[in-house]
Design a protein around this motif. Structure first.
Motif, PDB file in Angstrom:
ATOM      1  N   MET A  10       0.830  -1.206   0.000  1.00  0.00           N
ATOM      2  CA  MET A  10       0.000   0.000   0.000  1.00  0.00           C
ATOM      3  C   MET A  10       0.869   1.262   0.000  1.00  0.00           C
ATOM      4  N   ASP A  11       1.945   1.235   0.786  1.00  0.00           N
ATOM      5  CA  ASP A  11       2.828   2.399   0.867  1.00  0.00           C
ATOM      6  C   ASP A  11       3.499   2.687  -0.479  1.00  0.00           C
ATOM      7  N   LYS A  22       7.263  10.854   1.375  1.00  0.00           N
ATOM      8  CA  LYS A  22       7.227  10.140   0.094  1.00  0.00           C
ATOM      9  C   LYS A  22       8.388   9.156  -0.015  1.00  0.00           C
ATOM     10  N   SER A  23       9.558   9.563   0.462  1.00  0.00           N
ATOM     11  CA  SER A  23      10.730   8.686   0.437  1.00  0.00           C
ATOM     12  C   SER A  23      10.520   7.471   1.333  1.00  0.00           C
ATOM     13  N   TYR A  24       9.835   7.681   2.455  1.00  0.00           N
ATOM     14  CA  TYR A  24       9.510   6.545   3.316  1.00  0.00           C
ATOM     15  C   TYR A  24       8.601   5.578   2.563  1.00  0.00           C
ATOM     16  N   GLY A  35      16.712   3.118   5.127  1.00  0.00           N
ATOM     17  CA  GLY A  35      16.000   3.388   3.878  1.00  0.00           C
ATOM     18  C   GLY A  35      15.995   4.857   3.514  1.00  0.00           C
ATOM     19  N   LEU A  36      15.764   5.726   4.498  1.00  0.00           N
ATOM     20  CA  LEU A  36      15.765   7.162   4.230  1.00  0.00           C
ATOM     21  C   LEU A  36      17.167   7.637   3.845  1.00  0.00           C
ATOM     22  N   ALA A  37      18.184   7.157   4.563  1.00  0.00           N
ATOM     23  CA  ALA A  37      19.559   7.530   4.220  1.00  0.00           C
ATOM     24  C   ALA A  37      19.901   7.089   2.799  1.00  0.00           C
ATOM     25  N   PHE A  38      19.513   5.867   2.463  1.00  0.00           N
ATOM     26  CA  PHE A  38      19.794   5.326   1.123  1.00  0.00           C
ATOM     27  C   PHE A  38      19.132   6.179   0.042  1.00  0.00           C
ATOM     28  N   GLN A  39      17.870   6.571   0.263  1.00  0.00           N
ATOM     29  CA  GLN A  39      17.157   7.361  -0.738  1.00  0.00           C
ATOM     30  C   GLN A  39      17.759   8.757  -0.877  1.00  0.00           C
TER      31      GLN A  39
END
Length: 323
Positions: free
Chosen positions: A144-145, A170-172, A208-212
């Motif tokens: 869903m995300d 949005k990145s999350y 995940g946020l750091a990677f994006q």
């Protein structure tokens, strides 16, 4: 710089097995998708998401063993990720992914959309067969995300009013949700405490946020050869990322170029130059470093093992991609 391949050596054999299993899972029931499956899972990707699941499985399970359920969770995680990439490339009309033609470029939009749909369906089927309702809920939320993130990105194209908070949200949805929820699911399968389960979720979220954020920086600092796609492609499509949002604070003229949607031939080059000449890239590096350090802190409660150390090293690897 440490490569992802060498970093993941504690689960190197597990990742090889995962790749072979994925090819068989996809192609066994639908031979017509065999070529697409070979292409999707035969290319040399980082396998970052399943590696996190496998490492956390070893780090949280007695005797550092990986159960069949953990392996299947890692496979489901990579299926969901790959399905989202296939659909994203169709929506974004991207010709290249990791320097290779995208699925829709090679097989056409029809096969690409069907392949993505099939992978989502397959992942849901194997997820249900884990017979663990908590894990089903976690990974269903991810699907869903992913859809929510794609919708938000589409609605916010060229919108200079976009806030940093909205960008991170949005990145999350698009990147960090899968890492966060699959990390938590690995802990659930290992029967860790609720507190540890939440820490694993936060680890995945911050990584995940750091990677994006790092990916969004590389869109301005890396060459087309390194990126595997044209530099500045996110900005060209109206996807405003952290470096751009920070750069607009330094130079309001950047807003003008974006709101014009780069109608003049030289507009995009001017905009890229403004981002590179601003504090946007440095401030984005600091933001990525903040999330990477937060991620490492979330693992403090795990026993000291090789897998735990690799997960901590992974937070450094994410940042090292910038240099």
């Amino acid at each position: 710089m440490t490569s992802a391949t060498s970093l993941f050596y504690p689960v190197e054999a597990d990742l090889r097995l995962l790749t072979e299993n994925l090819k068989q899972l996809v192609s066994a029931r639908h031979p017509i998708l065999y070529a697409a499956a070979e292409y999707l899972f035969g290319t040399e990707g980082k396998r970052l998401r399943p590696a996190i699941v496998l490492l956390l499985s070893r780090a949280t399970h007695p005797n550092q063993e990986i159960t069949a359920s953990h392996r299947r969770l890692a496979e489901i995680t990579e299926m969901i990720h790959t399905a989202s990439l296939v659909h994203d490339d169709v929506v974004d009309e991207s010709a290249l992914r990791r320097g290779m033609p995208t699925v829709h470029s090679s097989f056409g939009n029809r096969v690409a959309v069907l392949a993505g749909d099939f992978l989502f369906a397959q992942s849901s089927w194997y997820l249900a067969n884990l017979d663990n309702l908590a894990v089903v809920k976690l990974l269903s939320q991810v699907i869903m995300d992913l859809a929510e993130g794609e919708i938000q990105q589409g609605l916010n194209r060229f919108d200079t009013r976009l806030s940093l908070e909205a960008y991170l949200k949005k990145s999350y949805y698009k990147t960090a949700s899968l890492m966060a929820n699959s990390a938590k699911a690995a802990g659930v399968l290992s029967d860790v405490s609720p507190e540890m389960s939440d820490n694993l979720y936060r680890y995945g979220r911050h990584v995940g946020l750091a990677f994006q954020i790092v990916d969004d920086i590389l869109d301005f600092t890396a060459s087309t050869e390194v990126l595997g796609k044209p530099a500045g492609s996110d900005l060209q499509s109206g996807n405003l990322t952290a470096p751009v949002l920070y750069a607009m604070e330094d130079n309001p003229y950047l807003e003008v170029l974006i709101e014009k949607e780069f109608t003049e031939p030289e507009d995009l080059e001017k905009a890229i130059a403004l981002v590179r000449d601003s504090q946007g890239i440095e401030r984005s590096r600091e933001l990525a470093a903040h999330h990477a350090h937060q991620a490492a802190a979330c693992l403090a409660g795990l026993p000291p093992t090789e897998s735990r150390q690799t997960l901590i090293d992974l937070t450094d690897y994410v940042l090292s991609r910038l240099y």
